[in-house]
Write an enzyme that holds these catalytic residues in place. Structure first.
Site, PDB file in Angstrom:
ATOM      1  N   CYS A 211       0.869  -1.278   0.012  1.00  0.00           N
ATOM      2  CA  CYS A 211      -0.150   0.130   0.134  1.00  0.00           C
ATOM      3  C   CYS A 211       0.799   1.200   0.067  1.00  0.00           C
ATOM      4  CB  CYS A 211      -0.866  -0.086   1.207  1.00  0.00           C
ATOM      5  SG  CYS A 211      -2.435   0.950   0.740  1.00  0.00           S
TER       6      CYS A 211
ATOM      7  N   HIS B  15      -3.336  -4.960   0.566  1.00  0.00           N
ATOM      8  CA  HIS B  15      -2.764  -5.411   1.396  1.00  0.00           C
ATOM      9  C   HIS B  15      -2.413  -6.993   1.520  1.00  0.00           C
ATOM     10  CE1 HIS B  15      -2.155  -1.860   3.906  1.00  0.00           C
ATOM     11  NE2 HIS B  15      -3.394  -1.296   3.421  1.00  0.00           N
TER      12      HIS B  15
ATOM     13  N   GLU C 218      -1.045  -8.884   3.084  1.00  0.00           N
ATOM     14  CA  GLU C 218      -0.621  -9.436   4.208  1.00  0.00           C
ATOM     15  C   GLU C 218      -2.080 -10.040   4.940  1.00  0.00           C
ATOM     16  OE1 GLU C 218      -0.357  -6.517   3.752  1.00  0.00           O
ATOM     17  OE2 GLU C 218      -1.048  -5.112   5.424  1.00  0.00           O
TER      18      GLU C 218
HETATM   19  N1  GLN Z   1      -1.769   6.684   3.054  1.00  0.00           N
HETATM   20  C1  GLN Z   1      -2.164   6.158   2.048  1.00  0.00           C
HETATM   21  C2  GLN Z   1      -3.374   6.110   1.376  1.00  0.00           C
HETATM   22  O1  GLN Z   1      -4.254   6.398   1.890  1.00  0.00           O
HETATM   23  C3  GLN Z   1      -1.766   4.500   2.408  1.00  0.00           C
HETATM   24  C4  GLN Z   1      -2.460   3.923   2.863  1.00  0.00           C
HETATM   25  C5  GLN Z   1      -2.028   2.339   3.536  1.00  0.00           C
HETATM   26  O2  GLN Z   1      -1.013   2.030   3.544  1.00  0.00           O
HETATM   27  N2  GLN Z   1      -3.015   1.672   4.115  1.00  0.00           N
HETATM   28  O3  GLN Z   1      -3.485   5.629   0.071  1.00  0.00           O
END
Ligand code: GLN
Length: 555
Positions: free
Chosen positions: A382, A508, A510
């Protein structure tokens, strides 16, 4: 008829209630029963999505996009089921619902009270899981410790469930802790007795007590707890801390806990638990293996719980690749100050996990630069993917001020920008792109090789995304957009072409890793790390530029 098993905690917080409940869930599933799960959290936030990881640890995201407690991650990994929106209920959510109904006029003429209105809503949430899942068993865990003021309505609701559905359909499991007194070298049962007394004063008499301890638990202690707490001796379960988390189902099975539960709840159609595959996995996990050092670069690294699923996914992947993962926790904020670069020595892979806000971002960008230049395997999750793209734009395309508009709204090269539907948002809670979305993989890429599939589905939690105006130039410069949303409009995976493994995903991965089924991207990353380790050891001078030299380049 669904049966309910309720878990409460006593003596101390972080006693391992979630893992214990998840482990029992695994045992019941291994007996052929279907299991659903729920966590009741007494805090007032509607969900943990708006909380700092320092307060709460990781926010676990479900398939259907709920932002939940990290215990749900344990449930998914141990029981191998998918939790849902119904799986996490907080005081905030309960009150929000009741107050909305009151405003609608649903209770016209009535005074709204904790009992029965709030407790009824809690029970509705509990019964809802049973009705929706049609599971044989619903495991319900109450957050916090018995005696907390804010958990009282939940406890009262739990008490009432027994009156509603009967004793043979409910089981109360109280998880406590036996502290060890060093001077006298003994474990103490008194705090357990006190917490059971507290529980009984609320009207709940536990059926099972699970006594956690960091030392061997003598038989007399079990007898004593049974006597003082009025619980059958075979229902007092000693649970000494085990060397790996995933061993807990096996050690609980040895105590006979699952047989007791089956008997007590008069569960039919169950077999002896088939734990052969799990047992094989534990043997594999405990087998002696070479170490591999993986750096996790983040700003909450002091609190490992903030990266719970990332850490577990790395362990799962290490295990199948015959490596014990030795995580080097690297504070991104320190890297910005030129500190902590010595930790990069001997790293065979770097993970930059998700995150929000500007703090530490430049440190993460420098870590990505280091991984790219030194050809050290990199997995960006992300924010880690966004950071990788920003670094690439800065170094390779020469867009020096490249950034995400999350951190620099004035940047002339907003490589990462706000998603179209996020511009005029008034509320921050629960409004990100959340939950599972499909993604198509491009043939011949590292992502496709890792997944061995053309289309996948992964869980998201973000507001920003890759800015499509830079797709062409970045692609020409050597970035491969190997995963796109089915309509082709959203970049879901990016990878650096001229690199052994530098892959970032907007989702994500994970959250979907399982101890016996590591996630393909983590597995691909770990394979590359193992190769890197082999070549690093072979090359006399070390293929990697020493961290100190890098530090000099960076400052
Ligand atoms: N802050 C970033 C966004 O909102 C990444 C979010 C995250 O890593 N879950 O896109």
């Amino acid at each position: 008829m669904t049966k309910y098993i309720f878990f409460t905690g006593g003596v101390v917080s972080s006693v391992g209630k979630g893992v214990t409940a998840a482990a029992l869930g695994r045992l019941l599933k291994a007996r052929g029963l279907t299991v659903a799960v729920q966590k009741l959290d007494p805090y007032i936030n509607v969900d943990p999505g708006t909380m700092s990881p320092y307060q709460h640890g990781e926010v676990f995201v479900t398939e259907d996009g709920a932002e939940t407690d990290l215990d749900l991650g344990h449930y998914e990994r141990f029981i191998d089921i998918n939790a849902s929106q119904l799986s996490n209920v907080t005081t905030g959510r309960v009150y929000a619902e009741v107050i909305a109904r009151e405003r609608r006029g649903d209770y016209l003429g009535g005074t709204i009270q904790v009992i029965p209105h709030i407790t009824n809503e809690i029970k509705r949430c509990i019964y809802n899981v049973a009705e929706t899942s049609k599971a044989d068993i619903v495991l319900v865990e109450v957050g916090g410790t018995v005696g907390d003021i804010e958990s009282l309505p939940f406890m009262e609701a739990l008490r009432q469930v027994r009156s509603d559905v009967g004793r043979k359909n409910t089981l109360y499991v109280h998880v406590t802790f036996l502290p060890y007194i060093g001077a006298s070298q003994e474990l103490k049962t008194k705090p357990t007795q006190h917490s059971v007394r507290e529980l009984r004063s609320i009207g709940i008499h536990p059926d099972v007590i699970i006594a956690r301890a960091d030392h061997d638990i003598p038989k007399e202690h079990i007898k004593k707890i049974a006597l003082f707490c009025d619980v059958k001796k075979r229902a007092v379960i000693p649970a000494k801390t085990s060397s790996t988390l995933y061993e807990v189902p096996l050690s609980l099975a040895e105590t006979g806990l699952d047989s007791y539960v089956v008997e007590r709840l008069k569960l039919k159609n169950t077999n002896e638990p088939d734990l052969s595959e799990w047992r094989k996995m534990i043997v594999g996990m405990k087998r002696k293996k070479p170490k591999i050092k993986i750096g996790i670069v983040g700003k909450y690294v002091e609190l490992h719980d903030a990266y719970m699923s990332v850490k577990e996914a790395a362990y799962h992947a290490g295990n199948v690749n015959n490596r014990v993962v030795d995580i080097e926790w690297i504070h991104s904020g320190n890297l910005e100050k030129g500190k902590g670069w010595d930790k990069f020595k001997g790293l065979d892979g770097i993970i930059v996990p998700g995150g929000f806000g500007e703090r530490g971002i430049e440190g993460k960008i420098r870590a990505a630069l280091w991984a790219r230049e030194n050809k050290v395997p990199y997995l960006g999750l992300c924010l880690g993917m966004q950071v990788m793209c920003i670094e690439f734009a800065r170094s390779v395309l020469g867009h020096e001020d490249a950034n995400s508009t999350e951190f620099d709204s004035q940047s002339e090269h907003p490589i990462i920008s706000l998603m179209a539907d996020q511009h005029d948002l008034a509320n921050l809670g629960g409004t990100m792109r959340l939950g599972a979305y499909p993604c198509n993989l491009k043939e011949g890429t590292k992502a496709a090789a890792a997944y061995q599939e053309e289309s996948i589905s992964e869980r998201h939690r973000h507001r920003w995304e890759f800015n499509n105006s830079y797709r062409e130039s970045m692609e020409e410069a050597g970035l491969n957009f190997s995963g796109l949303s089915p309509d082709g409009r959203l970049v879901e995976i990016a990878e650096v072409k001229d690199h052994p493994f530098m892959v970032g995903s907007q989702f994500h991965p994970e959250f979907k890793s399982r101890p016996n089924r590591p996630h393909p991207l983590f597995d691909g990353f770990m394979k590359a790390a193992v190769e890197h380790q082999a070549s690093r050891k072979k090359s006399q001078n070390g293929a990697v530029k020493p961290a100190e030299a890098q530090e000099a380049t960076n400052n």
